[in-house]
Design a protein around this motif. Structure first.
Motif, short mmCIF file in Angstrom:
data_model
loop_
_atom_site.label_atom_id
_atom_site.label_comp_id
_atom_site.label_asym_id
_atom_site.label_seq_id
_atom_site.Cartn_x
_atom_site.Cartn_y
_atom_site.Cartn_z
N PRO A 782 -1.94 -3.85 1.63
CA PRO A 782 -1.71 -2.74 2.57
C PRO A 782 -2.50 -1.51 2.18
CG PRO A 782 0.15 -2.98 1.09
CD PRO A 782 -0.75 -4.13 0.81
N GLY A 783 -2.77 -0.65 3.14
CA GLY A 783 -3.46 0.60 2.86
C GLY A 783 -2.56 1.55 2.06
N PRO A 789 -3.78 4.60 -7.40
CA PRO A 789 -2.86 3.44 -7.33
C PRO A 789 -2.89 2.66 -8.65
CG PRO A 789 -4.85 2.99 -6.10
CD PRO A 789 -4.93 4.44 -6.51
N VAL A 790 -1.80 1.97 -8.93
CA VAL A 790 -1.68 1.21 -10.18
C VAL A 790 -1.26 -0.23 -9.84
CG1 VAL A 790 -1.10 3.22 -11.58
CG2 VAL A 790 0.73 1.90 -10.49
N CYS A 801 1.33 2.51 -5.18
CA CYS A 801 1.37 3.92 -5.55
C CYS A 801 2.51 4.16 -6.54
CB CYS A 801 1.57 4.79 -4.31
SG CYS A 801 0.13 4.88 -3.24
N PRO A 802 2.27 4.94 -7.58
CA PRO A 802 3.39 5.30 -8.47
C PRO A 802 4.45 6.07 -7.70
CG PRO A 802 1.26 5.90 -9.43
CD PRO A 802 1.01 5.52 -8.01
N GLU A 803 5.70 5.90 -8.10
CA GLU A 803 6.80 6.55 -7.37
C GLU A 803 6.67 8.06 -7.39
OE1 GLU A 803 10.50 5.18 -8.77
OE2 GLU A 803 10.13 3.09 -8.24
N GLU A 804 6.23 8.65 -8.55
CA GLU A 804 6.12 10.10 -8.62
C GLU A 804 4.91 10.62 -7.86
OE1 GLU A 804 6.00 8.04 -11.08
OE2 GLU A 804 4.10 8.23 -12.16
#
Length: 870
Positions: A782-783, A789-790, A801-804
């Protein structure tokens, strides 16, 4: 000793070079292989694009393979006719078949002077040394076989005593294999046959099985393209060596020869002298209309070194019966090209009778001060091929659809059999030419005829080996013939299918429910000591769809399964095939299916696009004891010839893995006893076990079978129709995947297993069901809106994407991130309801294919189904 060491060294190098290959579309290709890429539906095979696996060297000198593709449409030749057509599966337009065949036949016979009925007087003593052989590939686009020949005689340029042995080898090159039939005289049983390349290195070695036969049958499988080119250029040699008694070596050059096309009789010419090192062969054929015997001689070692200074060497050729000279020819040959061709005209009835009984001798003698001569009996052409016939109602003089079949057994005739005859091809439908009546030998209760035709004539032998005879079955309802089949040779395959036994008849009457079809067939089936199934299937009269373009030219699908329709059906796809033959080896067989083969409750079935549930079928009974063997003994390995199977030999292999009290060969896969939701593989003494990774299911209702690791989707049904969930192995059809070497249910999805990397999360495979096709595609990530991004786990396919670092999204961004308003195709993005023509590298825009974006699901269709993509 030096020669033996060199062979071993080259063999090891060849095994190591298995890594030097190219990967394209999930398939592997050897160096210098060429192919047309298959892009899958809806694009299909790109016949105007040719890919090539070229050799490259890395920085450290390591040999690597690189794929290069190019558009070959611009290389198409200009057709010579006014209205060329584009045939299915071709890139270039060609002239209609009638024009092509006529021109090819005319060109073919222009080069066959000595096969003509009327020769010119000044051509009678011409030395026919032109080896411009027209293969069957040049004559008929449907054939893919080229024949070669070699004369093997003793080596005369060695300090060792020469051999008096002579061998005649005939080779047939198919798309990937070279089959050979070798007969020999005045030499012991050879222990091995060695093929030498243009540099004199060993290209392939075949160890001959022990026996007292004077014939050797073998197959060189998967020829590299470099050796195919050397074969076509007549740069390969073949040698044979004996192991018992005095060591003898004979060798010869593999050449093309135009006489192979029409040869029906042959002779191996030997000398009575010890250590002579000379010999030859004669290839003979009868004229089609007159009793003329055409022959070609290939001589080796007959001309001595002191005679090579003379431009011409006189020879005498005699045709003899016992000690009586029947015909005599005087001619001249050159010292460096001793081939000779001639015609013996108007053989009388006695000469033809002696020819049919193998009692004629051909002798060649030099007419010099110290004459030398070689001679041999003339017999019918010998080979390892099998002469067989499939009789179907579609090939009858008046074609019909009865569902019956005949091979060596008649099955499913619509009425009582009244006559069984061997015939010529009729010049008119109403006038049959019967050569021999088999009816007295026909046993009606069993449907079989067994006997011998003892008074066969030389003309009949010639026609038999030219595939010009037929078997006709007349019944009470069809007195002219309900079933009919051509008697023709089946090329030796090297499989362990027992051709010496009666094949399994395949008929529409055996399908459930019965099918009234014009097709028929038969199959040879066997199970070897490793519990691998060998099969050969021959069919005639199969149904074809009206539109061959949509059909994609696939003639049929061969399957194996159980006869009992009420119980669990373990039907397996054997192969898809395009012509009239299918053959192969099925290695991964369930214990249930092996049990049914042993009991005689299994079947082989051929399905077509017209009859997808089966057009012809036959009952198979193959006694075996595989049911009582352990799983490890019948486990499949991908490169079977490289893996040692014997348990004692496995212990000696330094790459063997020892796990759970068992030895496993390098590269093998298995399910461990401690947890069936793991897959283990052996990689050079290291055992790697990976947990099964289950794909994400998008259905609303799932079940978890007790014997499976991953949940499955089930269709939502009415409560009245709800039944106990089916077990996975109760599906009548499925797909076999080479990666994990397992069967998968129709419609199921899974992540592919690729040793030694384990399960690949970035790909998802789907079983297409009845066809047995496995379709794998890359997972679309997904975009993402974050800047960094990790990948949470090294085995994860998509980054997150990291949550923070996940800021609140705008409405438009949310729509884009959720992937509900656009589609990605290639490197381009499209909005919902957009449509476009896709672009394919090297081919440009594909105007016959339309794609459109529908709620993030990219679909494709071919709006003009009957139009070729090329």
């Amino acid at each position: 000793v030096v020669r033996e060491s060199l062979v071993i060294c080259l063999t090891l190098t060849r095994l190591d070079c298995l890594k030097c290959r190219c990967s394209f579309g999930g398939r592997f290709y050897s160096l210098e292989d060429t192919w047309h890429p298959d892009l899958g539906e809806p694009f299909g095979v790109m016949h105007c694009v040719k890919c090539y696996c070229e050799t490259q060297r890395g920085r450290k000198g390591k040999v690597l393979g690189k794929v290069s593709c190019k558009n070959v449409k611009r290389d198409c030749p200009e057709p010579s006719c006014d209205a060329p057509v584009l045939l299915p599966g071709q890139c270039c337009k060609t002239c209609p078949k009638g024009d092509v065949d006529r021109k090819q036949v005319e060109a073919m016979f222009d080069g066959f002077e000595y096969f003509q009925e009327k020769e010119k007087e000044d051509d009678l003593h011409k030395t026919y040394n032109d080896r411009s052989y027209l293969s069957s590939e040049d004559i008929s686009p449907g054939e893919s076989r080229t024949d070669f020949v070699a004369v093997l005689t003793g080596v005369t340029d060695s300090w060792l005593p020469s051999s008096s042995g002579v061998a005649r080898a005939r080779f047939s090159l198919t798309r990937t294999s070279l089959t050979f039939s070798i007969t020999y005289q005045r030499i012991g049983r050879p222990s091995r046959v060695v093929f030498l390349d243009s540099d004199g290195n060993t290209a392939f070695e075949y160890k001959t099985p022990k026996g007292d036969s004077d014939m050797i049958c073998g197959v060189w499988k998967n020829l590299p393209q470099s050796h195919v080119r050397q074969l076509q250029a007549e740069q390969l040699r073949v040698t044979m060596t004996t192991a018992t008694g005095r060591r003898e070596v004979i060798e010869g050059k593999i050449i093309k020869h135009r006489a192979l096309f029409a040869e029906t009789f042959s002779s191996t010419l030997t000398s009575e002298e010890e250590h002579s090192g000379m010999g030859g062969i004669a290839m003979l054929t009868l004229s089609d209309t007159e009793n003329n015997l055409h022959f070609v001689l290939i001589l080796q070692g007959l001309i001595q070194h002191r005679e090579r200074d003379s431009p011409l060497v006189p020879i005498q050729v005699r045709l003899q019966y016992r000690q009586h000279v029947l015909r005599e020819i005087h001619a001249n040959v050159t010292a460096y090209d001793t081939d000779f061709a001639e015609v013996l005209t108007d053989l009388n009835s006695r000469e033809l009778f002696w020819l049919s009984r193998g009692q004629l001798v051909i002798t060649v003698e030099t007419e010099v001060q110290d004459p030398r001569h070689i001679s041999g009996f003339i017999t019918g052409r010998k080979s390892c091929d099998t002469i067989q016939s499939v009789m179907s109602s579609g090939d009858a003089l008046t074609p019909g659809k009865t569902g019956g079949v005949g091979s060596v057994q008649l099955v499913g005739a619509s009425s009582e059999v009244m006559g069984l005859t061997i015939e010529l091809k009729p010049r008119r439908r109403s006038k049959r030419s019967v050569l021999y009546d088999l009816t007295p030998e026909f046993d009606r209760p069993s449907g079989r005829a067994a006997g011998s035709w003892s008074r066969v004539e030389a003309r009949h032998i010639h026609m038999l080996l030219q595939n010009e005879l037929f078997i006709n079955v007349a019944t009470a309802h069809s007195q002219e013939g309900e079933l009919r089949g051509q008697i023709k040779g089946l090329l030796y395959s090297g499989l362990e299918a027992p051709r010496h036994e009666i094949p399994v008849p395949l008929a529409g009457q055996f399908v459930a429910p019965p099918v009234l079809t014009s097709a028929g067939g038969h199959a040879w089936v066997s199970v070897d000591e490793r519990c691998h199934l060998h099969y050969e299937i021959v069919v005639a009269g199969l149904s074809k769809a009206d539109d061959l373009t949509v059909n994609a030219h696939l003639h049929g699908l061969a399957e194996i399964g159980e006869l009992d329709e009420r119980s669990t059906n373990h039907k397996r796809l054997l192969t898809g095939f395009y012509g009239s033959q299918a053959q192969g080896v099925l290695k991964d067989i369930s214990v249930e299916l092996l049990r049914h083969l042993d009991r005689g409750t299994a079947f082989i079935q051929v399905s077509t696009k017209v009859n997808t549930r089966g057009e012809i079928r036959g009952r198979v009974h193959v006694p075996n004891n595989c049911e009582f063997r352990t799983k490890g003994e019948v486990e499949l390995a991908e490169f079977d010839d490289l893996f040692v199977r014997d348990p004692e030999e496995l212990k000696k292999d330094p790459h063997t893995c020892f796990f759970e009290t068992q030895h496993h060969a390098h590269g093998s896969l298995w399910t461990p006893n401690y947890n069936h939701c793991f897959t283990c593989s052996c990689q050079k003494r290291t055992v790697i076990c990976d947990p099964v990774i289950c794909p994400v299911l998008t259905c609303s209702r799932t079940i978890q079978p007790d014997d499976k690791c991953c949940p499955m989707c089930v269709e939502r049904k009415n409560p009245k129709e709800m039944k106990t969930p089916e077990r996975l192995d109760e599906h009548p059809e499925g797909c076999y995947f080479e990666g994990d070497q397992k069967m998968h249910a129709p419609g199921s999805t899974w992540h592919p297993f690729v040793p030694p990397f384990g399960y690949i999360k970035c790909a998802l495979c789907t079983c297409k069901g009845a066809t047995g096709e496995v379709h794998c595609e890359k997972v679309m990530c997904p975009g993402l809106t974050c800047s960094r991004p990790v990948r949470r786990s090294p085995s994860d396919c998509c980054k997150e994407c990291p949550e923070e670092d996940n800021p609140p999204l705008e409405h438009a961004d949310m729509m884009q991130a959720d992937g509900t308003s656009h589609c990605k195709f290639g490197k381009n993005f499209y909005q919902n309801s957009d449509n476009w023509h896709p672009r394919v590298p090297l081919m440009g825009e594909m105007k016959c294919i339309t794609c459109w974006c529908d709620v993030s699901i990219t679909e494709s269709q071919v709006p003009v189904r009957n139009k070729s993509l090329t």
